[in-house]
Design a protein around this motif. Structure first.
Motif, PDB file in Angstrom:
ATOM      1  N   LEU A   6     -14.326  42.865  52.003  1.00 49.07           N
ATOM      2  CA  LEU A   6     -14.481  41.490  51.521  1.00 49.07           C
ATOM      3  C   LEU A   6     -14.167  41.408  50.029  1.00 49.07           C
ATOM      4  O   LEU A   6     -13.465  40.500  49.576  1.00 49.07           O
ATOM      5  N   LYS A   7     -14.685  42.373  49.297  1.00 43.66           N
ATOM      6  CA  LYS A   7     -14.434  42.411  47.856  1.00 43.66           C
ATOM      7  C   LYS A   7     -12.943  42.621  47.570  1.00 43.66           C
ATOM      8  O   LYS A   7     -12.371  41.980  46.690  1.00 43.66           O
ATOM      9  N   LYS A  72     -16.319  35.189  58.124  1.00 40.33           N
ATOM     10  CA  LYS A  72     -16.888  34.301  59.144  1.00 40.33           C
ATOM     11  C   LYS A  72     -16.893  34.891  60.544  1.00 40.33           C
ATOM     12  O   LYS A  72     -17.788  34.632  61.323  1.00 40.33           O
ATOM     13  N   GLU A  73     -15.853  35.674  60.872  1.00 39.31           N
ATOM     14  CA  GLU A  73     -15.717  36.158  62.243  1.00 39.31           C
ATOM     15  C   GLU A  73     -15.839  37.673  62.367  1.00 39.31           C
ATOM     16  O   GLU A  73     -15.669  38.230  63.436  1.00 39.31           O
ATOM     17  N   ASN A  74     -16.055  38.330  61.225  1.00 42.05           N
ATOM     18  CA  ASN A  74     -16.238  39.777  61.185  1.00 42.05           C
ATOM     19  C   ASN A  74     -15.043  40.541  61.770  1.00 42.05           C
ATOM     20  O   ASN A  74     -15.223  41.567  62.434  1.00 42.05           O
ATOM     21  N   THR A  75     -13.835  40.026  61.532  1.00 40.06           N
ATOM     22  CA  THR A  75     -12.623  40.714  61.971  1.00 40.06           C
ATOM     23  C   THR A  75     -11.555  40.575  60.894  1.00 40.06           C
ATOM     24  O   THR A  75     -11.521  39.577  60.168  1.00 40.06           O
ATOM     25  N   THR A  76     -10.703  41.577  60.803  1.00 40.38           N
ATOM     26  CA  THR A  76      -9.592  41.507  59.853  1.00 40.38           C
ATOM     27  C   THR A  76      -8.281  41.172  60.558  1.00 40.38           C
ATOM     28  O   THR A  76      -7.235  41.122  59.926  1.00 40.38           O
ATOM     29  N   VAL A  77      -8.343  40.954  61.857  1.00 38.76           N
ATOM     30  CA  VAL A  77      -7.140  40.647  62.626  1.00 38.76           C
ATOM     31  C   VAL A  77      -6.634  39.257  62.224  1.00 38.76           C
ATOM     32  O   VAL A  77      -7.384  38.279  62.269  1.00 38.76           O
TER      33      VAL A  77
END
Length: 172
Positions: A6-7, A72-77
């Protein structure tokens, strides 16, 4: 790991956005301090500057989407619709790069006697910088600003595939 990503994503999208703003400020200051360069009157400078700013905005949007998805969705896709949009932008960017090359050549042959050499040099530098940004986003990572990236580069002795390029590969 999530906090670290996130950072990182936040750093990337805000950094690209700050670059957009700072380059505009530098452009106006350069014109104010060195009006004899007449950069605003060189078509190749204007389109190169637009191309660079356009690419930086694209990068900022890409990293913002990655950041928002992870938050928000806990995914990096990256959503497929976004990847398709960037695939279209890739083609558009190539068109702009080619058009700019011809405009730059035209400006060089038309204006090189009437403008300071520095003016065309600055336009050329901006154009090359824009091309490098394009490569950095759409093909290979050219910026290595953290220890893990540098270790990868030293270990593998090759450039990393850009994240957006990996997203394109996932479309197939």
């Amino acid at each position: 790991m999530r906090k670290k990503l996130l950072k990182r994503f936040s750093y990337l999208y805000t950094g690209e956005l700050m670059s957009v703003v700072m380059f505009i400020i530098v452009f106006f200051l350069l014109n104010k301090v060195y009006p004899q360069l007449r950069l605003y009157s060189i078509t190749s400078f204007c389109i190169s500057f637009f191309l660079l700013e356009f690419l930086l905005v694209q990068g900022s949007i890409y990293w913002y989407i990655k950041w928002k998805r992870l938050k928000k969705e806990n995914t990096t896709v990256t959503p497929m619709q976004v990847v398709k949009g960037f695939k279209n932008l890739k083609k558009f960017n190539i068109s702009l790069i080619i058009i700019t090359m011809f405009i730059f050549a035209f400006d060089f042959f038309k204006l090189y006697l009437s403008l300071p050499l520095g003016s065309l040099g600055i336009a050329g530098f901006i154009y090359i910088f824009a091309i490098l940004e394009y490569i950095n986003y759409f093909h290979f990572q050219l910026s290595y600003d953290n220890l893990s990236d540098i270790k990868y580069l030293l270990r593998s002795k090759r450039l990393k595939q850009s994240c957006l390029s990996k997203d394109f590969d996932s479309m197939v």
